[in-house]
Each structure stands twice: as structure tokens, then as C-alpha cells.
Design a protein around this motif. Structure first.
Motif, PDB file in Angstrom:
ATOM      1  N   VAL A  58      54.119  70.573  20.891  1.00  0.00           N
ATOM      2  CA  VAL A  58      54.961  71.134  20.255  1.00  0.00           C
ATOM      3  C   VAL A  58      55.895  69.655  20.053  1.00  0.00           C
ATOM      4  CG1 VAL A  58      54.920  73.895  19.735  1.00  0.00           C
ATOM      5  CG2 VAL A  58      56.596  72.670  21.195  1.00  0.00           C
ATOM      6  N   GLU A  59      56.278  69.874  19.283  1.00  0.00           N
ATOM      7  CA  GLU A  59      57.536  68.647  18.443  1.00  0.00           C
ATOM      8  C   GLU A  59      58.806  68.830  18.199  1.00  0.00           C
ATOM      9  OE1 GLU A  59      56.830  65.466  15.932  1.00  0.00           O
ATOM     10  OE2 GLU A  59      59.135  64.187  16.254  1.00  0.00           O
ATOM     11  N   ALA A  60      59.239  68.885  19.335  1.00  0.00           N
ATOM     12  CA  ALA A  60      61.362  69.377  18.681  1.00  0.00           C
ATOM     13  C   ALA A  60      61.601  69.026  17.612  1.00  0.00           C
ATOM     14  CB  ALA A  60      61.814  69.993  20.247  1.00  0.00           C
ATOM     15  N   VAL A 117      59.818  64.906  22.532  1.00  0.00           N
ATOM     16  CA  VAL A 117      61.886  65.523  22.016  1.00  0.00           C
ATOM     17  C   VAL A 117      62.080  64.214  21.194  1.00  0.00           C
ATOM     18  CG1 VAL A 117      64.360  65.801  22.999  1.00  0.00           C
ATOM     19  CG2 VAL A 117      62.600  67.345  23.758  1.00  0.00           C
ATOM     20  N   ASN A 118      62.087  63.979  20.001  1.00  0.00           N
ATOM     21  CA  ASN A 118      62.838  62.576  19.747  1.00  0.00           C
ATOM     22  C   ASN A 118      64.139  61.902  20.698  1.00  0.00           C
ATOM     23  OD1 ASN A 118      61.213  62.031  17.088  1.00  0.00           O
ATOM     24  ND2 ASN A 118      61.571  64.137  17.060  1.00  0.00           N
ATOM     25  N   LEU A 119      64.137  60.664  20.850  1.00  0.00           N
ATOM     26  CA  LEU A 119      65.186  60.103  20.658  1.00  0.00           C
ATOM     27  C   LEU A 119      65.404  59.004  20.656  1.00  0.00           C
ATOM     28  CD1 LEU A 119      65.186  60.236  24.882  1.00  0.00           C
ATOM     29  CD2 LEU A 119      66.506  62.187  23.337  1.00  0.00           C
ATOM     30  N   VAL A 149      59.251  62.037  25.598  1.00  0.00           N
ATOM     31  CA  VAL A 149      59.666  61.547  25.139  1.00  0.00           C
ATOM     32  C   VAL A 149      59.530  60.502  24.016  1.00  0.00           C
ATOM     33  CG1 VAL A 149      61.609  59.858  24.926  1.00  0.00           C
ATOM     34  CG2 VAL A 149      61.697  61.656  27.043  1.00  0.00           C
ATOM     35  N   GLU A 150      60.068  61.466  22.418  1.00  0.00           N
ATOM     36  CA  GLU A 150      59.477  59.854  20.673  1.00  0.00           C
ATOM     37  C   GLU A 150      60.554  58.633  20.826  1.00  0.00           C
ATOM     38  OE1 GLU A 150      57.551  62.208  17.423  1.00  0.00           O
ATOM     39  OE2 GLU A 150      56.877  63.915  19.193  1.00  0.00           O
ATOM     40  N   ILE A 151      60.193  58.141  20.618  1.00  0.00           N
ATOM     41  CA  ILE A 151      61.185  56.735  20.435  1.00  0.00           C
ATOM     42  C   ILE A 151      60.272  55.687  19.171  1.00  0.00           C
ATOM     43  CG2 ILE A 151      62.131  55.111  21.783  1.00  0.00           C
ATOM     44  CD1 ILE A 151      60.854  55.462  24.157  1.00  0.00           C
ATOM     45  N   MET A 179      54.488  56.367  21.226  1.00  0.00           N
ATOM     46  CA  MET A 179      55.332  55.860  19.970  1.00  0.00           C
ATOM     47  C   MET A 179      55.890  56.038  18.269  1.00  0.00           C
ATOM     48  SD  MET A 179      55.440  51.526  18.693  1.00  0.00           S
ATOM     49  CE  MET A 179      55.869  50.674  19.911  1.00  0.00           C
ATOM     50  N   ASP A 180      56.768  56.683  18.534  1.00  0.00           N
ATOM     51  CA  ASP A 180      56.225  57.567  17.241  1.00  0.00           C
ATOM     52  C   ASP A 180      56.756  56.377  15.725  1.00  0.00           C
ATOM     53  OD1 ASP A 180      56.852  59.602  15.420  1.00  0.00           O
ATOM     54  OD2 ASP A 180      59.449  60.172  15.821  1.00  0.00           O
ATOM     55  N   ASP A 181      56.519  57.146  14.443  1.00  0.00           N
ATOM     56  CA  ASP A 181      55.685  56.468  13.412  1.00  0.00           C
ATOM     57  C   ASP A 181      55.363  55.114  13.343  1.00  0.00           C
ATOM     58  OD1 ASP A 181      57.505  58.297  11.936  1.00  0.00           O
ATOM     59  OD2 ASP A 181      59.615  57.418  12.518  1.00  0.00           O
ATOM     60  N   ILE A 200      50.835  56.997  20.854  1.00  0.00           N
ATOM     61  CA  ILE A 200      50.789  56.796  20.051  1.00  0.00           C
ATOM     62  C   ILE A 200      50.822  57.823  18.694  1.00  0.00           C
ATOM     63  CG2 ILE A 200      50.661  54.545  17.892  1.00  0.00           C
ATOM     64  CD1 ILE A 200      48.797  54.085  19.895  1.00  0.00           C
ATOM     65  N   LYS A 201      51.800  58.100  17.653  1.00  0.00           N
ATOM     66  CA  LYS A 201      52.010  58.508  16.962  1.00  0.00           C
ATOM     67  C   LYS A 201      51.933  57.812  15.647  1.00  0.00           C
ATOM     68  CE  LYS A 201      54.561  62.837  16.757  1.00  0.00           C
ATOM     69  NZ  LYS A 201      55.269  63.797  16.898  1.00  0.00           N
ATOM     70  N   ILE A 202      50.835  57.395  14.913  1.00  0.00           N
ATOM     71  CA  ILE A 202      50.633  57.126  13.739  1.00  0.00           C
ATOM     72  C   ILE A 202      51.428  57.674  12.413  1.00  0.00           C
ATOM     73  CG2 ILE A 202      49.059  56.046  11.840  1.00  0.00           C
ATOM     74  CD1 ILE A 202      46.240  56.836  13.948  1.00  0.00           C
TER      75      ILE A 202
HETATM   76 MG    MG Z   1      59.134  62.289  16.304  1.00  0.00          MG
END
Ligand code: MG
Ligand code: C2E
Ligand code: MG
Ligand code: MG
Length: 290
Positions: A58-60, A117-119, A149-151, A179-181, A200-202
């Protein structure tokens, strides 16, 4: 008192979309107060393993529950929190809340493999980030693989010694790094090989145009291919239609996230969602599980 409160929330409403320094301060102090009063909480959006239809993690996502304004979404307050330095407190809070929640679900018999978690960039200039993460894993008795950790690309772009150091230490702990976005910044492909990424998140903007834009399709195909070759998990965000789902499945995207599967929801709703059998998804029907 009611009048005073009304005036306060009026100021906050007008401060939210403003770029005036004064208004940023109003927003920032309201945010600080809310954080200390426990008015921020995390919602969780499921991520689905494309191959099996199982829950991958899950993404918080932070939500600010303002007593008079209702739910305020991160797009309205994360930027200000970054400018005013409050993002550090939000990050510490969200890391702990996410770790606490994943253990709480476990106790309730709901196994969520990973929480992301997004940082923001600011965290990586703080030497206490890595020890804090290590401390949380120990406090909650969590295997490091349970946390990612998403950055965003912009953090990775800095490539300062400080940031690189923090990233490699987080990886050494065994925590995931995503790596987010991806695709919205200006990072080069060579950077992908230099960073200790696990995922990696496209970005959603590519997925949004997948069905009708050959360029979006080409980029998505290429990124999935590169990610897989580099041994990373490729996640797509913003999957909203069956057509996108089918295409992403054919392209061997590993993990899917989007409104088609579920919206971000409270911890309680997430537990109920995770317990319920999901028979309606095409991929589920195609799996060989009885
Ligand atoms: Mg994110
Ligand atoms: P993100 O990390 O890229 O998160 C994904 C955003 O896309 C979330 O918005 C999510 O609700 C939304 N989304 C998911 N699936 C779909 C879909 O199918 N269609 C559409 N249209 N949208 C979808 P949200 O929750 O408003 O968060 C926005 C951004 O705020 C996040 O983008 C993230 O960068 C940031 N953010 C959220 N929580 C935190 C936090 O605790 N700390 C930091 N630093 N940033 C946060
Ligand atoms: Mg994202
Ligand atoms: Mg995004």
C-alpha cells in the motif's frame, strides 16, 4: 468563540491557494497545530501485483482533517510544508504512523507485505533520517523489506553527497527505495543505474494517455523494459481503465495502482478491503489459483 473560529477558517481557506508569504505563514501555523493535535492521518491505496492480482503493498498518503474545512489534500499543503520546514515533522510522523499501522494490521490478521511512504528532499539533508528509520524498524519489529521510501526525481537529481549517502544507507538497511513520478523530471537514464533503487513508479501522466497516445505507450514500454532489466520493480500509478490495465499487463508491468482497483482509504477500510475476495478482476480470473 464561534465567530473567532469562523474567521480563522476563512483566513485558512484564502491562505490555501495563495502564494503570499503572509498566507503561507497562516497555513503553516495551522498545519503545525493540526499535526500536534493529531488531525493529520494517513490513507492507504492498494498496489496490485499484475501477475497474480494479489496485494503487493500500500502507499501511505497524508490527509489533513481540518475541523471546519474538512479533508485537505496534500496538493494543498505539502508545498508549504516543504517551504516552511514542516515537512520534516510530517515525514517523521508518517514514517512512524505507517510502521505502526502495518504491525497493527498484522495483529488483526491482515498481512500487508509493504507500506510505501513519501518523503521530500528536505529529509535527506538531515542526518537523523537513517537512524530514525532504523529505530522505527526495531521499535515495531519490522523486517526492512516491509517499508519502502518513495522519493521524486527532483530529490534524486540533487546527487549531493549528503543525499547519495542517505539513499545508500537506507538501501543498506534493506528498506526499499522507489523513484516516484518517474518521467516528469529531467533525470537521465544513466542516473537510474547509479541510484540504489528497488522500484520505479511511472508517472500517472503517461498512464492517463496510454490508450490513445503512441508516445505515452512507447515511453511506458521502454521504462518497463529498462526497469525490469535493471532488476527493479516497475509500478504504474493512476490506472483507471480496463484498457490501461490490459495493456500494462501485456507490457509486463509488475505492480498496478489506481482508482480502477481502489482509492486511497482509511486504515480500517483498507483492512476490510484486503480481507474481501477480489474475484472481479480479469487477472484473477486468468490465474491458475483454484
Ligand atoms: Mg508517491
Ligand atoms: P504521489 O506520491 O504520486 O501519489 C499518488 C497520488 O495520485 C495520490 O494523490 C493518489 O490519491 C492519486 N491517485 C492514485 N490513483 C489515482 C487514479 O487512478 N487517478 C487519479 N486521478 N489519481 C490517483 P494524493 O493523495 O492527493 O497525493 C498527492 C501527492 O502528495 C503524492 O503524489 C505525494 O507526492 C504527495 N504526498 C502525499 N502524502 C505525502 C506525505 O506524507 N509526505 C510527502 N512528502 N508527500 C506526500
Ligand atoms: Mg507518484
Ligand atoms: Mg504522481
Amino acid at each position: 468563540l464561534a465567530k473567532k473560529e469562523a474567521r480563522g477558517s476563512y483566513r485558512l481557506v484564502s491562505a490555501i491557494d495563495s502564494t503570499e508569504a503572509q498566507d503561507r505563514l497562516v497555513l503553516s501555523s495551522a498545519l503545525r497545530e493540526s499535526l500536534s493535535k493529531g488531525l493529520l492521518n494517513l490513507h492507504y491505496q492498494p498496489q496490485i501485483e499484475a501477475r497474480t492480482g494479489d496485494i503487493y503493498g500500500v502507499e501511505a498518503l497524508a490527509r489533513w482533517n481540518h475541523p471546519t474545512l474538512g479533508t485537505i489534500f496534500p496538493s494543498r499543503f505539502i508545498a508549504v510544508a516543504e517551504e516552511t520546514g514542516q515537512i520534516e515533522a510530517i515525514g517523521r510522523w508518517s514514517l512512524e504512523e505507517a510502521c505502526r499501522q502495518i504491525t497493527r494490521w498484522e495483529r488483526e490478521g491482515v498481512h500487508i507485505p509493504v507500506v510505501s511512504v513519501n518523503l521530500s528532499a528536505g529529509h535527506f539533508h538531515n542526518r537523523s533520517l537513517v537512524p530514525m528509520i532504523a529505530g522505527l524498524l526495531e521499535k515495531y519489529g519490522l523486517a526492512p523489506e516491509r517499508l519502502t521510501v518513495e522519493i521524486t526525481e527532483s530529490v534524486m537529481m540533487e546527487e549531493s553527497d549528503e543525499t547519495m549517502n542517505a539513499l545508500s544507507h537506507i538501501r543498506k538497511l534493506g528498506v526499499g527505495l522507489s523513484m516516484d513520478d518517474f518521467g516528469t523530471g529531467f533525470s537521465s537514464l544513466s542516473r537510474l543505474t547509479r541510484l540504489p533503487l528497488t522500484e520505479i513508479k511511472i508517472d500517472r501522466s503517461f498512464i492517463m494517455n496510454l490508450d490513445h497516445d503512441p508516445n505515452a505507450q512507447a515511453v511506458t514500454t521502454a521504462v518497463i523494459g529498462i526497469g525490469n532489466r535493471l532488476g527493479m520493480t516497475v509500478v504504474t500509478e493512476g490506472v483507471e481503465t480496463e484498457a490501461q490495465y490490459d495493456l500494462l499487463e501485456r507490457l509486463h508491468c509488475d505492480v498496478l495502482q489506481g482508482y480502477l482497483f481502489a482509492r486511497p482509504m482509511s486504515a480500517t477500510d483498507l483492512a476490510a478491503w484486503a480481507r474481501q475476495p477480489r474475484m472481479l478482476m480479469p487477472a484473477m480470473q486468468r490465474t491458475d489459483r483454484a
